[in-house]
Design an enzyme around this catalytic site. Structure first.
Site, PDB file in Angstrom:
ATOM      1  N   ASP A  21     -10.437  15.204  -0.798  1.00  0.00           N
ATOM      2  CA  ASP A  21     -11.601  14.316  -0.870  1.00  0.00           C
ATOM      3  C   ASP A  21     -11.270  13.128  -1.756  1.00  0.00           C
ATOM      4  O   ASP A  21     -10.802  13.304  -2.891  1.00  0.00           O
ATOM      5  CB  ASP A  21     -12.810  15.060  -1.451  1.00  0.00           C
ATOM      6  CG  ASP A  21     -13.999  14.136  -1.670  1.00  0.00           C
ATOM      7  OD1 ASP A  21     -14.659  13.798  -0.686  1.00  0.00           O
ATOM      8  OD2 ASP A  21     -14.238  13.752  -2.829  1.00  0.00           O
ATOM      9  N   ASP A 120     -13.455   9.782   4.318  1.00  0.00           N
ATOM     10  CA  ASP A 120     -12.890  10.030   2.986  1.00  0.00           C
ATOM     11  C   ASP A 120     -12.569  11.502   2.741  1.00  0.00           C
ATOM     12  O   ASP A 120     -12.369  11.906   1.597  1.00  0.00           O
ATOM     13  CB  ASP A 120     -13.840   9.522   1.901  1.00  0.00           C
ATOM     14  CG  ASP A 120     -15.192  10.212   1.946  1.00  0.00           C
ATOM     15  OD1 ASP A 120     -15.462  10.908   2.921  1.00  0.00           O
ATOM     16  OD2 ASP A 120     -15.963  10.050   0.985  1.00  0.00           O
ATOM     17  N   GLU A 121     -12.526  12.311   3.778  1.00  0.00           N
ATOM     18  CA  GLU A 121     -12.272  13.736   3.576  1.00  0.00           C
ATOM     19  C   GLU A 121     -11.471  14.303   4.749  1.00  0.00           C
ATOM     20  O   GLU A 121     -11.824  14.088   5.903  1.00  0.00           O
ATOM     21  CB  GLU A 121     -13.596  14.482   3.431  1.00  0.00           C
ATOM     22  CG  GLU A 121     -13.476  15.829   2.729  1.00  0.00           C
ATOM     23  CD  GLU A 121     -14.838  16.361   2.306  1.00  0.00           C
ATOM     24  OE1 GLU A 121     -15.442  15.783   1.391  1.00  0.00           O
ATOM     25  OE2 GLU A 121     -15.302  17.337   2.905  1.00  0.00           O
TER      26      GLU A 121
END
Length: 430
Positions: A21, A120-121
Site C-alpha cells: 500500500d 495505490d494498492e
C-alpha cells in the site's frame, strides 16, 4: 468441518503474499512533485476546493496524526491552519506513477503474480522467488527501499499466506509499523478481537448492523457462529464471512478477491442540493447509462438493481438504500432506469437530495438472454447499447450523450473531463 479447515490451512501455509500500500498515495505524489517530504508536510488532496462539502481524497501522514483528517473527511472539517496545504488532485500524474510502480514490482515477480487492487494498492505472490530476493521479509524491505529511493514514496507492506490475511495484516498492523506478517497462528490472537466489525475488510456499516442484530459484535463472534445459520441468512456471503473470520481465503492472485461477488456501481455526491424530481431522475438516468455500460463492457446483464439516495444535511432524515430484481436479467439502460424509478417513487421523501448511488448485482453472461416474443424490439434496444458504447469507446465518453445531460441537472459532461471521478491537470488544460 474442523478437519476441512485444518486441511485448507496446511495447503496454503507455505504461500507468501505481499499486500503493498502506498501511504497516502495522492498526497505523497503531490509532496514529491513539489519538492516536499511526504512524511513531514501537511497536505490534503481535496476533490474540489470550491465546494465546502468536497471529499478529502488523501491526507498526508502528518496531517492525519496532528489534525485527525482522514480520507473521506470533508473540506469543511479541516481547521484553518497556515501550515495546511489544500490541493486538488492530478489523476493523470497518479496513474502514470502507479504504472511505473507496477513495473518495479515486475522486477521481483512475474506479471501474472501481480494483482493490482487499486491505483495505490497491489498484491504480489512470492512463491519461488526466495533464491533471487530472499524470504518474504527481505523482499518486502527491498521493494520498500526501491520505492523510496526511486520515487521518494513511502509504503506499507502486509505479508500473509493468502490475499485476505496479507490485506488484514496491512490494514490492522503494517500501516502502523511499515512491514508486518500474519500467519494462521495469528488469527485467534490478532483477528478475532477486532471490533467493531466494520474494521474488518469486506464488512461495511450495513452488513455490520445486520450482524450486530444477530449478536455478532467481533470477528471472534463471527468465527464462533454457526455456519449453516450464516448461510441461511446471507447465502454464499455467509459462507465467506465464516471462513474469512478464520483467515481462510482461496482467491487466486489475478482473480477477483471475492469470487462471485462481482458488481458494478456508481456513486456521486452532487455539487448542489437537488430538489426537483425531474432533475433527480435525470442524474439517475445518466448514472444508469454508466453502470449499464460497465456491465456491457464485460458482456454481462444484471438481475438485481440497487439504488441509494442520501439527503442534504438540512433534511435530518436517514438516507435509503433499496434493491429490486428484474424478471429477466438486462443490460439495457432504460430497463435499469425504470427499476430505479420504481424504488425512487416508493421511498423518496420530499427533501433535497445530495448523494445518489446505483449498482447492479446477480450478473449473468448476456449471451444467455432469451428473446421475448412479446417484446421484439428488446433485441434492438440491447444491441443499441453496444453500438452507443462503441462510439463512446472510440471518440470519448462525452461523444454521445442523452439530451438530459445538456440540462442544468446533467453531470455527465463535467464528469467526462475527470479521470477516475477526479480532476487531472491534463484534462483541465484541454
Amino acid at each position: 468441518m474442523f478437519v476441512l479447515v485444518v486441511t485448507q490451512l496446511k495447503r496454503s501455509e507455505e504461500n507468501r503474499i505481499l499486500c503493498v500500500d502506498m501511504r497516502s498515495f495522492y498526497a505523497s505524489c503531490t509532496a514529491v512533485e513539489t519538492g516536499q517530504d511526504p512524511l513531514q508536510c501537511r497536505i490534503a488532496i481535496v476533490g474540489d476546493k470550491d465546494q465546502k462539502g468536497s471529499v478529502v481524497l488523501a491526507a498526508s501522514p502528518r496531517l492525519k496524526k496532528e489534525f485527525g483528517i482522514r480520507t473521506g473527511s470533508r473540506l469543511h472539517e479541516i481547521p484553518y491552519d497556515a501550515s495546511i496545504q489544500l490541493l486538488e488532485p492530478d489523476m493523470g500524474q497518479y496513474l502514470r506513477l502507479s504504472t511505473e510502480i507496477t513495473k518495479l514490482f515486475h522486477r521481483y515477480v512475474p506479471k501474472d503474480a501481480i494483482h493490482i487492487y487499486s491505483v495505490d494498492e497491489s498484491f504480489l505472490q512470492l512463491d519461488g522467488t526466495d533464491r533471487l530476493w530472499g524470504d518474504a521479509w527481505e523482499t518486502a524491505r527491498r521493494i520498500a527501499d526501491d520505492m523510496m529511493r526511486e520515487f521518494g514514496l513511502p509504503c506499507a507492506i502486509g505479508i500473509g499466506p493468502n490475499m485476505l490475511l496479507s490485506k488484514l495484516c496491512l490494514d490492522l498492523e503494517a500501516k502502523k509499523k511499515g512491514i508486518a506478517e500474519w500467519t494462521y497462528a495469528d488469527v485467534e490472537k490478532k483477528l478475532w478481537p477486532v471490533k467493531p466489525l466494520s474494521a474488518m475488510w469486506g464488512i461495511g456499516p450495513r452488513l455490520e448492523k445486520r450482524l450486530n442484530r444477530m449478536g455478532i459484535f467481533s470477528v471472534g463472534d463471527l468465527a464462533a457462529y454457526d455456519l449453516e445459520r450464516l448461510e441461511s441468512v446471507f447465502g454464499v456471503m455467509g459462507n465467506q464471512l465464516y471462513y474469512h473470520a478464520h483467515g481462510i481465503d482461496h482467491s487466486k492472485v489475478g482473480a477477483p478477491i471475492l469470487q462471485g461477488q462481482v458488481s458494478y456501481g456508481k456513486s456521486q455526491i452532487l455539487l448542489r442540493d437537488y430538489t426537483d424530481y425531474g432533475e433527480i431522475c435525470a442524474v439517475i438516468l445518466e448514472m444508469c447509462e454508466e453502470v449499464a455500460r460497465r456491465a456491457r463492457r464485460n458482456r454481462l446483464a444484471a438481475r438485481t438493481i440497487h439504488l441509494g439516495v442520501g439527503y442534504s444535511k438540512q433534511a435530518h432524515v436517514a438516507s435509503f438504500h433499496r434493491s429490486t430484481s428484474l424478471e429477466k436479467p438486462s443490460a439495457i439502460t432504460m430497463e435499469l432506469y425504470e427499476a430505479c424509478l420504481l424504488i425512487l417513487n416508493q421511498h423518496l421523501q420530499p427533501y433535497a437530495v445530495r448523494k445518489i448511488s446505483i449498482s447492479v448485482t446477480n450478473l449473468v453472461p448476456d449471451h444467455v438472454l432469451q428473446l421475448d416474443l412479446f417484446q421484439p424490439e428488446k433485441e434492438h434496444r440491447h444491441q443499441l447499447g453496444y453500438t452507443m458504447d462503441a462510439i463512446r469507446d472510440r471518440f470519448g465518453s462525452a461523444a454521445l450523450l442523452r439530451a438530459i445531460s445538456y440540462t442544468p441537472a446533467g453531470t455527465s459532461r463535467r464528469r467526462a473531463r475527470l479521470i477516475g471521478g477526479h480532476k487531472s491537470k491534463e484534462r483541465n488544460v484541454t
